[in-house]
Design a protein around this motif. Sequence first.
Motif, PDB file in Angstrom:
ATOM      1  N   UNK B 130       0.841  -1.197   0.000  1.00  0.00           N
ATOM      2  CA  UNK B 130       0.000   0.000   0.000  1.00  0.00           C
ATOM      3  C   UNK B 130       0.878   1.250   0.000  1.00  0.00           C
ATOM      4  N   UNK B 131       1.906   1.210  -0.836  1.00  0.00           N
ATOM      5  CA  UNK B 131       2.885   2.297  -0.879  1.00  0.00           C
ATOM      6  C   UNK B 131       2.279   3.549  -1.502  1.00  0.00           C
ATOM      7  N   UNK B 132       2.896   4.665  -1.197  1.00  0.00           N
ATOM      8  CA  UNK B 132       2.515   5.938  -1.815  1.00  0.00           C
ATOM      9  C   UNK B 132       3.584   6.271  -2.860  1.00  0.00           C
ATOM     10  N   UNK B 133       3.138   6.571  -4.067  1.00  0.00           N
ATOM     11  CA  UNK B 133       4.070   6.971  -5.122  1.00  0.00           C
ATOM     12  C   UNK B 133       4.122   8.505  -5.105  1.00  0.00           C
ATOM     13  N   UNK B 134       5.281   9.036  -4.792  1.00  0.00           N
ATOM     14  CA  UNK B 134       5.440  10.487  -4.660  1.00  0.00           C
ATOM     15  C   UNK B 134       5.999  11.042  -5.970  1.00  0.00           C
ATOM     16  N   UNK B 135       5.351  12.064  -6.507  1.00  0.00           N
ATOM     17  CA  UNK B 135       5.866  12.704  -7.722  1.00  0.00           C
ATOM     18  C   UNK B 135       6.144  14.180  -7.412  1.00  0.00           C
ATOM     19  N   UNK B 136       6.618  14.891  -8.439  1.00  0.00           N
ATOM     20  CA  UNK B 136       6.851  16.324  -8.249  1.00  0.00           C
ATOM     21  C   UNK B 136       5.542  17.087  -8.105  1.00  0.00           C
ATOM     22  N   UNK B 137       4.401  16.385  -8.327  1.00  0.00           N
ATOM     23  CA  UNK B 137       3.117  17.084  -8.281  1.00  0.00           C
ATOM     24  C   UNK B 137       2.196  16.617  -7.161  1.00  0.00           C
ATOM     25  N   UNK B 138       2.269  15.320  -6.799  1.00  0.00           N
ATOM     26  CA  UNK B 138       1.263  14.793  -5.858  1.00  0.00           C
ATOM     27  C   UNK B 138       1.727  13.463  -5.274  1.00  0.00           C
ATOM     28  N   UNK B 139       0.880  12.943  -4.384  1.00  0.00           N
ATOM     29  CA  UNK B 139       1.145  11.626  -3.812  1.00  0.00           C
ATOM     30  C   UNK B 139      -0.031  10.725  -4.167  1.00  0.00           C
ATOM     31  N   UNK B 140       0.264   9.563  -4.757  1.00  0.00           N
ATOM     32  CA  UNK B 140      -0.803   8.675  -5.216  1.00  0.00           C
ATOM     33  C   UNK B 140      -0.619   7.298  -4.593  1.00  0.00           C
ATOM     34  N   UNK B 141      -1.683   6.748  -3.989  1.00  0.00           N
ATOM     35  CA  UNK B 141      -1.539   5.377  -3.477  1.00  0.00           C
ATOM     36  C   UNK B 141      -1.338   4.399  -4.638  1.00  0.00           C
ATOM     37  N   UNK B 142      -0.539   3.359  -4.405  1.00  0.00           N
ATOM     38  CA  UNK B 142      -0.223   2.399  -5.469  1.00  0.00           C
ATOM     39  C   UNK B 142      -1.491   1.851  -6.118  1.00  0.00           C
ATOM     40  N   UNK B 143      -2.550   1.653  -5.306  1.00  0.00           N
ATOM     41  CA  UNK B 143      -3.816   1.107  -5.816  1.00  0.00           C
ATOM     42  C   UNK B 143      -4.415   1.953  -6.925  1.00  0.00           C
ATOM     43  N   UNK B 144      -4.089   3.253  -6.931  1.00  0.00           N
ATOM     44  CA  UNK B 144      -4.637   4.140  -7.967  1.00  0.00           C
ATOM     45  C   UNK B 144      -3.587   4.503  -9.014  1.00  0.00           C
ATOM     46  N   UNK B 145      -2.383   3.984  -8.824  1.00  0.00           N
ATOM     47  CA  UNK B 145      -1.278   4.397  -9.698  1.00  0.00           C
ATOM     48  C   UNK B 145      -1.123   3.487 -10.914  1.00  0.00           C
ATOM     49  N   UNK B 146      -1.187   2.161 -10.680  1.00  0.00           N
ATOM     50  CA  UNK B 146      -0.963   1.212 -11.780  1.00  0.00           C
ATOM     51  C   UNK B 146      -2.265   1.012 -12.546  1.00  0.00           C
ATOM     52  N   UNK B 147      -2.261   1.371 -13.837  1.00  0.00           N
ATOM     53  CA  UNK B 147      -3.511   1.423 -14.595  1.00  0.00           C
ATOM     54  C   UNK B 147      -3.681   0.284 -15.590  1.00  0.00           C
ATOM     55  N   UNK B 148      -2.636  -0.396 -15.954  1.00  0.00           N
ATOM     56  CA  UNK B 148      -2.744  -1.450 -16.971  1.00  0.00           C
ATOM     57  C   UNK B 148      -1.382  -1.740 -17.539  1.00  0.00           C
ATOM     58  N   UNK B 149      -1.330  -2.412 -18.688  1.00  0.00           N
ATOM     59  CA  UNK B 149      -0.041  -2.765 -19.286  1.00  0.00           C
ATOM     60  C   UNK B 149       0.774  -1.513 -19.601  1.00  0.00           C
TER      61      UNK B 149
END
Lengths: 166, 266
Positions: B130-149
Amino acid sequence: MSEVSMVVNGRKVSGAVEDRTLLVHYLREHLGLTGTHVGCDTSQCGACVVHMDGKAVKSCSILAAQASGSEIVTIEGLANGADLHPVQAAFKEHHGLQCGFCTPGMIMAATDMIRRHPEGLDEATVRAELEGNICRCTGYHNIVKAVLAASKTMAKAGKGKARKAA
Amino acid sequence: MYQTTYHRAASVSDAVKHLKKSDDAKLVSGGMTLIPAMKTRLAAPADLVDLRHIPEMRGIAVSGKTVTIGAATTHAEVATDARIAKACPALSHLASHIGDPHVRHMGTIGGSIANNDPAADYPAAMLALDAIIVTNKRETPAGKFFKGLFETALKEDEIITAVTFTVPAKSGYEKFPNPASRYAMTGVFVAKGKDGVRAAVTGAGEDGVFRSGEIEAALSKKFEPAALEGVSVPSDDLMTDIHASAEYRANLVVVMAKRAVVRANA
């Protein structure tokens, strides 16, 4: 074009290269260091392994521009004059090669492996660590023997140095 | 390889500037996927922006129960870091089995996550932890980050700078590597945290990494390999290719989950 500069085998080099030039091509074609080989050209075989800032990397999968500013050691930079590096000597002693094409990459991978395992190596570790280097002649048996022997020689030499330092 | 123009970014904002200036730029970090793809002309970006020399994107920090890994941190650095080994040995294990030693010296966690290869290892860890992916713009939980191939929530000019997660009580990762490529034909990361059990599967899904409800339900009752006896995973949305059928992969999900739990409990 990009201006690249780096230290290769202790010598400062620089030059203008196309940005798409791979490090291996810079070494072979611009610097004439043809000891580093291109085997598969698809990042699998490890014939192109060199050390960049002390770590084994695949020079066929890195641009010369990416490597600019770094320190590179190739197979040509290992021996001390006429004295072979212990890993080279072990490959010779244990006949760790047949056609020799993969050997530069094997030796650069082995020296890196020995550096990362100061505690010593066993056969299973050597085999697992050779994952990124393919030999199509010998079946690895003598290569593994050579790496194990070199690891022991270098550990002894290291202890000798440590005693002297103390 | 087609012509490209190389730019070395000194900072994240510098990288964004380079991205904005080009119509067709790609970010390169370790380049262990991108450079081979460019060599075969599967990718041909007009501009390459190198992130490997940005100090703020490198390094590992463990503070209390929070682990933060800079996006340009290499697999070798994660695999050999003593703090990660203590906080989350499953992640050390995972990182030490990506590619080969030479690839691990270059490849980075940020690159792996941004590329989201359906058989990559890190996406499974991020989703299960349940990691948070941090970008230069926002923080997104992994569950909402990976969208498909090969697809993520990343927008244009957005750069992953770090990932962060809470240390789980237990975690384990096991994969069945393809004998030739060593990519996961199926890999399962299980994590038991304060909010329950999460199990993420890579190398098997038609749409990339996913959470397995069946595995999670069984392990929530009891976090033991025995809890997975008789559990089956539907093969409907799993991959079929020359290496394995969807049914074979469905079976592998359960087998790898069992092995991951054994490792987590060890």
